[in-house]
Design a protein around this motif. Structure first.
Motif, PDB file in Angstrom:
ATOM      1  N   ILE A   1       0.828  -1.205   0.000  1.00  0.00           N
ATOM      2  CA  ILE A   1       0.000   0.000   0.000  1.00  0.00           C
ATOM      3  C   ILE A   1       0.861   1.254   0.000  1.00  0.00           C
ATOM      4  O   ILE A   1       0.623   2.188  -0.759  1.00  0.00           O
ATOM      5  N   MET A   2       1.881   1.265   0.841  1.00  0.00           N
ATOM      6  CA  MET A   2       2.676   2.487   0.936  1.00  0.00           C
ATOM      7  C   MET A   2       3.387   2.798  -0.376  1.00  0.00           C
ATOM      8  O   MET A   2       3.471   3.948  -0.788  1.00  0.00           O
ATOM      9  N   ILE A   3       3.919   1.781  -1.039  1.00  0.00           N
ATOM     10  CA  ILE A   3       4.624   2.054  -2.288  1.00  0.00           C
ATOM     11  C   ILE A   3       3.650   2.300  -3.433  1.00  0.00           C
ATOM     12  O   ILE A   3       3.715   3.304  -4.135  1.00  0.00           O
ATOM     13  N   LEU A   4       2.728   1.354  -3.624  1.00  0.00           N
ATOM     14  CA  LEU A   4       1.944   1.386  -4.858  1.00  0.00           C
ATOM     15  C   LEU A   4       0.642   2.158  -4.739  1.00  0.00           C
ATOM     16  O   LEU A   4       0.148   2.679  -5.728  1.00  0.00           O
TER      17      LEU A   4
ATOM     18  N   LEU B   1      -8.439   2.954 -13.047  1.00  0.00           N
ATOM     19  CA  LEU B   1      -7.784   1.652 -12.931  1.00  0.00           C
ATOM     20  C   LEU B   1      -6.976   1.576 -11.645  1.00  0.00           C
ATOM     21  O   LEU B   1      -7.005   0.572 -10.932  1.00  0.00           O
ATOM     22  N   PHE B   2      -6.248   2.663 -11.351  1.00  0.00           N
ATOM     23  CA  PHE B   2      -5.523   2.684 -10.077  1.00  0.00           C
ATOM     24  C   PHE B   2      -6.503   2.479  -8.927  1.00  0.00           C
ATOM     25  O   PHE B   2      -6.278   1.685  -8.018  1.00  0.00           O
TER      26      PHE B   2
ATOM     27  N   ILE C   1      -3.919  -4.530 -12.244  1.00  0.00           N
ATOM     28  CA  ILE C   1      -4.887  -3.538 -12.724  1.00  0.00           C
ATOM     29  C   ILE C   1      -4.359  -2.127 -12.507  1.00  0.00           C
ATOM     30  O   ILE C   1      -4.361  -1.295 -13.419  1.00  0.00           O
ATOM     31  N   SER C   2      -3.854  -1.857 -11.306  1.00  0.00           N
ATOM     32  CA  SER C   2      -3.369  -0.496 -11.094  1.00  0.00           C
ATOM     33  C   SER C   2      -2.096  -0.262 -11.898  1.00  0.00           C
ATOM     34  O   SER C   2      -1.819   0.868 -12.312  1.00  0.00           O
ATOM     35  N   GLY C   3      -1.338  -1.330 -12.149  1.00  0.00           N
ATOM     36  CA  GLY C   3      -0.123  -1.186 -12.954  1.00  0.00           C
ATOM     37  C   GLY C   3      -0.411  -0.747 -14.377  1.00  0.00           C
ATOM     38  O   GLY C   3       0.325   0.060 -14.952  1.00  0.00           O
TER      39      GLY C   3
ATOM     40  N   PHE D   1     -13.222  -3.495 -14.516  1.00  0.00           N
ATOM     41  CA  PHE D   1     -11.933  -4.102 -14.164  1.00  0.00           C
ATOM     42  C   PHE D   1     -11.933  -4.605 -12.723  1.00  0.00           C
ATOM     43  O   PHE D   1     -11.367  -5.645 -12.416  1.00  0.00           O
ATOM     44  N   PHE D   2     -12.567  -3.835 -11.840  1.00  0.00           N
ATOM     45  CA  PHE D   2     -12.630  -4.260 -10.449  1.00  0.00           C
ATOM     46  C   PHE D   2     -13.297  -5.629 -10.354  1.00  0.00           C
ATOM     47  O   PHE D   2     -12.791  -6.547  -9.716  1.00  0.00           O
TER      48      PHE D   2
END
Lengths: 95, 198, 337, 647
Positions: D103-106, D142-143, D190-192, D591-592
């Protein structure tokens, strides 16, 4: 009409790509491995540049400098990933 | 929406030029994507465990057929763009249809090949080698499949709206995508099949 | 900025701690390999404190001298593009520092990878260290004994740990004797170390491997050769043999205390191929089934045929491969097909 | 699957979380209905393609994620504050350190940076919006879909528990049979994709949408840093895409990439992960360098020292960032030659980074430094980040790393890099650009109080970890015994963690307080800024620049102010704007659900959701909306109103 629809540049590109494919087939004969890899590398790179230049018209855009840099960076990244990984797991290994 | 008449339709507006530029960048990302798949393949190529190796598996015939089909489709999509620049909507659509048909033929042979591999005992779950091989081929195949859907959508738009700066832009970008798939295939052909058969 | 004071104090405090503080395990080595690492660390800390000092002095100077205050109201700072001379200076000096550290790194890495200096001529004691779930198995092929969750070592004799795992990646680490290295399921890795001070040292798995990770510690006890021999004899006389069934059960158990056996599991469950990632590897889960097939190739180790026990662990050599695979030679497999 | 497997049960902490999630969601739904805000939400936010609003949504999401990740962190520190602590069990602890990292990074650092990028970049380069506004909305949704997917894992199905690096075989189906790591592979995937699109979008924006006259070497440093970051993104993220794909295949389709049998190779995952993972570090750190450059030069009242070498050093960092990944697994057992090579490339990064530090210091030289809140964070960054940097060099030495690897020393190092390097940067940027977006500053006095809490507590929390590492404490240990002697320093660290929590609460309180009481800013330029975004009224009108300014030099706006000339006195023309679109939001939802169904291997619904994705994309392709024009009179009117007495 035919001439108009089939411009020389495209036809030459197409024929060249077929020829390059056939040349690559020589690796199926018994040659030293290094030579074979060399042939594959050369024909593949020639084919790719052929597509890039003759079909995709990379040079026609006003951004061509950025595009060349982009492709160069992508190739750099590709080579680093491939050879770096092989370096780590195969060539640079001792146990 | 300023249209620059000195440029081909697909470059005609700023948005169009941005899209073409953006798509080139996207292809850079795609190069990285396939490079990673190649990396995985090269690392795992000799780890076929009790399953078949590449040399056991590959047959040059269908592969050559796939290669020629894809090269030809790359040629025809080039011709489609050429016709488009001449404003020949009908010819452009014909070339595009030929391209899509060739793409479908390529996909057909690839699916046949996959069945053949599974028949030979090389399912995707067999070994690290088959996993990496089928994932690499499958990713390329998935790109072709997506290309067929995308190309059809564009073809429908060209038929409906004619060649304007929007449809021309989409068709041109699609042609870039298709050529790119051809480039990827050349590397698969050389460094997967031919190297495997060497 | 008020906080630079405490920070600097902490750092100088740290440098003082380095000389003889025993609570910092890593900097309290009991063997040549760990000593090399400890010296490297201290050297790098001193170098880095130098770098920090330069940055901090400049930083404090700038903040104190050029802060906005009443007296310099209306002062308009000049426009400065930069200075090639200065910029080259702070490029070249770091390059020199990096070069020095690079040389140190390469040399010390070589040093700790190999048998510690001065011990090259001694026959190393080979100990196979394998991890399963949350325990460590130590097999002594030379002595024909095996322990779980503790390892005894003779002092002043080179020890070669050969690590592998029956599951997720683990990392064998005895900070006071040597740096850590991974244990993985498909290859054997090595640590060379020597203990030159008798004592009990903390050993642990350093790489997270699931729920019981925090409890995956063991004791490394360094003792004189005589005591070690006595202990070996003691285990041989008083402990039972490790049977395959018992070993399989042991693998299944998440945690156990200390155990000792008068035989090793290497005979019926040999380590993965030594060297690395061999082509066409066919390891089965936990290495068990396949390893059984190799049973014949593995004579029960005994103290009398030391040499054989040591060099025969190369189970996965291809039958059609005339020579044992040299791990450094892997590239041939990539081009040869 | 039984329902009691579907929902995570048996842990009071999780029941509490479930109840609070339900309550908060209900409150939001009721509130929206009661205040009749559904239409507003849909028209102004969910369908927006305005880069400023998308940026605000990114930042809002990032702040929420900061608290989610922060709660994880405090729980971790609480569990390890004393020997043999019984607050969490091993499994729960493993889940929270995994989600904390991811969570903290992405879902915190990256979206926070993307938020600032979105709001500021078009304003800094004199553009009306990003190059592809609708794609930008897609990226955001998407993120958001990925982040939500990842976050529901802790109540539905269970969170991933194999560490944020998810090493195989531990993360494989054999050792992690529950769905946690499926969430990992799909949510990140997905967020990528969204992230990749953001990277593309910003390269095109910066390369092609700059105001006339603004050559590359006249761009503000933040813009440069974002350009370079975007380049790293488009070449690094595809590697993650592939790695996650293989992970999903291994876990859900029985492939043999990283397995322990049939030729699988566990370390290949680690290799791919770090091929992406190390450039990722620079993706979150380089924009931070850009933010600090802007702020330091603004409040030192000086132009940035060594602009050219700043740019070159970032370019060098971007290239080197792809050449160092193996330093994350020096201890794998590869040859000294490999380790030597990667040690040298890693240490080489210290050189361009050092150049930047000295350039910042010399920007202060002969300046007139004002200690505002954003400046305080930027100044605190220099000494703290330098500690992170020098310990980074120490870790880069392969031999020494055998003793640091996987220990608290490493944990301390990367927190010393990422917190000053990214968190301070985004907080500084947040304070700095807040008035641009909302039209008022955050209160300085309260901001500074929060700053001192954060800065001091940060050091109290993380400095002890260096010593714990040297004492031999490994990371990811949920408990330890008293004999280890790790207790006191961990307790100290816990004290710091409490301080950090208070600091962040004060920070958020300051947002609330300032919204209510802080005087509005009428100038549009409250900090006496240097770059183009300050030439506009605050909040910025939807079309950004009424007239696009001509650029002749760096810091054009600064010089224009000194010469008393206006950048916007050209003739106003009608302005073309993109139309809002609901499709990106719908795509996000599709997408979710696609991700959710694949997580549980429910293939029929997954295929339905997949078709929904394709149909939404097709609908976008057939969409021929060309946007709309804002007529001249409307622009003139709104400029007059916004600039008030200034015009």
């Amino acid at each position: 009409m035919l001439k108009q629809l089939f411009p020389v540049k495209h036809v030459v590109g197409y024929v060249a790509s077929l020829v390059l494919t056939l040349i690559a087939l020589v690796v199926l004969m018994d040659l030293p491995a290094a030579v074979e890899i060399g042939i594959l590398a050369v024909t593949a790179i020639l084919q790719a540049s052929l597509q890039l230049v003759m079909f995709m018209h990379i040079g026609e855009s006003s951004e061509k400098k950025s595009l060349y840099i982009n492709i160069a960076f992508a190739i750099f990244m590709a080579l680093v990933t491939i050879f770096g990984t092989l370096f780590i797991f195969v060539w640079g290994w001792y146990a | 929406m300023k249209i620059d008449a000195t440029q081909p339709l697909e470059y005609g507006t700023e948005e169009n030029r941005n899209k073409i530029f953006g798509f080139w960048l996207f292809m850079g990302a795609e190069i990285a994507l396939f490079a990673t798949l190649f990396t995985v393949y090269f690392v795992l190529v000799d780890r076929f465990a009790s399953g078949p190796s590449g040399a056991d598996l590959f047959v040059i015939g269908p592969v050559l057929a796939e290669t020629f089909i894809l090269l030809t489709s790359s040629f025809t999509i080039g011709l489609a763009v050429h016709s488009m620049r001449l404003g020949l909507k009908k010819q452009m659509m014909i070339f595009m249809v030929i391209t899509l048909v060739l793409g479908a033929a390529f996909l057909g042979i690839e699916i046949y090949e996959f069945f053949h591999y599974v028949h030979e005992g090389a399912a995707i779950t067999t070994s690290a080698f088959t996993s990496s091989l089928l994932t690499l081929l499958g990713t390329h195949g998935a790109h072709v499949t997506f290309g067929l859907l995308w190309g059809t959508a564009i073809l429908l738009q060209v038929r409906k709206y004619g060649l304007d700066h929007k449809t021309a832009n989409k068709s041109f970008i699609f042609s870039l995508y298709w050529h790119f798939l051809d480039v990827v295939w050349i590397f698969i052909f050389s460094f997967v099949y031919l190297k495997g058969l060497m | 900025m008020k906080k630079r004071g405490p920070l600097l104090a902490l750092f100088f405090g740290l440098t003082m701690l380095l000389s003889g503080c025993s609570s910092l395990t890593v900097l309290d080595p009991k063997g040549p390999a760990a000593r090399t690492l400890s010296d490297t660390i201290i050297f790098s800390i001193l170098m880095m404190v130098g770098v920090l000092a330069v940055v901090y002095i400049l930083y404090v100077y700038m903040l104190v001298k050029y802060r906005a205050k009443k007296s310099n109201e209306g002062y308009v700072p000049p426009h400065e593009e930069g200075s090639t001379k200065l910029e080259i200076t702070w490029t070249v000096i770091p390059i020199i520092i990096v070069l020095i550290l690079s040389v140190v790194t390469v040399r010390t890495t070589m040093a700790v990878e190999n048998v510690p200096e001065g011990y090259e001529n001694q026959e190393p004691l080979v100990i196979y260290a394998s991890s399963s779930n949350w325990k460590w198995h130590f097999s002594y092929p030379e002595q024909g004994i095996e322990t779980v969750n503790y390892v005894n070592l003779p002092t002043h004799r080179p020890v070669e740990f050969r690590m592998y795992s029956f599951g997720p990646i683990t990392s064998l680490w005895i900070p006071q004797l040597a740096g850590q290295k991974y244990a993985m399921s498909d290859m054997v890795t090595k640590i060379n170390l020597v203990a030159d001070v008798p004592g009990s040292y903390m050993g642990k798995n350093a790489n997270f491997n699931g729920e019981g990770f925090a409890h995956m510690n063991f004791e490394a006890l360094a003792m004189s050769q005589a005591e070690f021999d006595e202990w070996v004899q003691d285990v041989k006389n008083n402990e039972g043999e490790l049977t395959e069934a018992e070993f399989d059960k042991l693998l299944e158990t998440p945690h156990v205390g200390r155990m000792s056996f008068a035989s090793t599991h290497l005979s019926f469950s040999p380590p993965p191929e030594e060297g690395h990632h061999h082509s066409g590897s066919t390891e089965k889960e936990n290495g068990n089934q396949e390893h059984q097939d190799n049973k014949e190739k593995f004579p029960e180790p005994s103290s009398t045929d030391e040499d054989e026990a040591e060099f025969d662990f190369d189970p996965n050599v291809h039958p059609d491969d005339p020579t044992p695979v040299d791990p450094g030679d892997e590239s041939t497999h990539h081009e040869g097909h | 699957m039984k329902w009691d497997e579907f929902f995570v049960t048996g842990d009071p902490l999780i029941y509490g979380a479930m109840v609070s999630i339900v309550l908060v969601s209900l409150a939001i739904l009721v509130g929206l209905t009661y205040f009749k805000k559904w239409g507003y939400l849909w028209r102004e936010w969910l369908t927006t393609v305005d880069h400023k609003k998308i940026g605000v949504m990114y930042i809002l999401a990032a702040l929420i994620m900061l608290f989610r990740g922060g709660v994880d962190a405090v729980m971790m520190r609480a569990q390890t504050s004393m020997p043999d602590m019984k607050f969490l069990d091993g499994q729960h602890y493993n889940e929270i350190f995994t989600t904390h990292g991811v969570i903290m990074i992405l879902f915190m650092a990256m979206p926070f940076i993307f938020g600032l990028m979105n709001v500021i970049i078009p304003l800094q380069i004199g553009a009306r919006d990003v190059a592809f506004p609708r794609l930008n909305a897609i990226s955001f949704w998407l993120f958001f879909a990925g982040a939500m997917l990842f976050n529901i894992s802790f109540v539905i199905g269970g969170s991933p528990d194999a560490g944020w690096s998810a090493y195989f075989p531990l993360a494989g189906i054999e050792f992690s049979p529950h769905v946690g790591n499926n969430y990992y592979s799909l949510a990140l995937q997905i967020s990528g994709i969204g992230t990749l699109m953001t990277g593309l979008n910003f390269i095109v924006t910066i390369m092609k949408m700059r105001a006339p006259g603004m050559t590359l070497m006249k761009m503000p440093m933040f813009t440069w840093s974002v350009l370079i970051t975007s380049v790293i993104i488009i070449f690094a993220f595809p590697v993650l895409t592939v790695a996650l794909l293989l992970m999903m295949f291994d876990r859900q389709f029985g492939t043999q990439f990283f397995t322990m049998q049939n030729g699988g190779m566990d370390m290949l995952w680690a290799n791919l992960f770090w091929v992406w993972g190390h450039p990722e570090v620079y993706i979150v750190v380089l924009p931070a360098f850009g933010i600090f450059s802007e702020i330091i030069s603004t409040f030192a009242k000086k132009n940035l020292y060594g602009y050219k070498s700043m740019v070159i050093s970032m370019l060098v960092i971007s290239g080197l960032s792809f050449l160092v990944w193996a330093h994350h697994f020096y201890t794998m057992g590869q040859g000294a030659m490999v380790n030597g090579f990667f040690s040298i490339t890693t240490m080489a990064i210290a050189v361009p980074t050092g150049v930047k530090i000295f350039n910042w210091l010399f920007t202060l030289h002969k300046g007139r430094i004002e200690f505002t809140t954003p400046m305080l964070y930027s100044l605190a960054f220099i000494p703290i980040f330098t500690i992170g940097g020098v310990t980074g060099v120490m870790l880069a030495m392969a031999s020494a790393d055998y003793q640091y690897h996987n220990t608290m020393f490493l944990v301390a190092h990367f927190h010393y890099v990422l917190i000053p390097g990214t968190v301070f940067a985004v907080i500084a940027g947040f304070h700095y650009w807040f008035p641009k977006v909302f039209g008022f500053r955050l209160n300085e006095r309260r901001g500074k109080t929060a700053f001192w809490f954060i800065i001091i507590s940060f050091n109290v929390t993380f400095f002890p970890l260096f010593f714990l590492g040297l004492q031999g404490m490994t990371r990811r240990m949920y408990t330890y015994s008293e004999e280890t002697g790790f207790g006191p320093l961990n307790m100290l660290s816990m004290v710091g963690a409490i301080g950090l929590t208070i600091g962040f609460i004060l920070l958020v309180y300051n947002i609330y307080w300032s919204t209510r009481y802080e005087p509005r800013d009428t100038t549009g330029d409250p900090w006496d800024g240097r770059s183009l975004e300050w030439s506009m009224p605050s909040p910025v009108p939807v079309y950004n620049f009424a007239v696009v300014p001509e650029i002749t030099k760096r810091d054009e706006f600064w010089f224009a102010k000194q010469e008393g000339k206006s950048l916007s006195d050209k003739k106003i023309e009608k302005i073309h704007m993109p139309s809002n679109s609901g499709k990106p939001f719908i795509l996000g939802i599709a997408f979710f659900f696609l991700g959710f169904f694949v997580v549980f291997s429910w293939w029929t619904p997954a295929i339905v959701a997949g078709i929904a994705v394709l149909l939404t994309m097709a609908a976008m392709s057939f969409d021929r909306d060309d946007g709309y024009y804002i007529p001249v009179e409307e622009v003139v009117q709104s400029e007059k109103r916004l600039r008030g007495e200034r015009v």
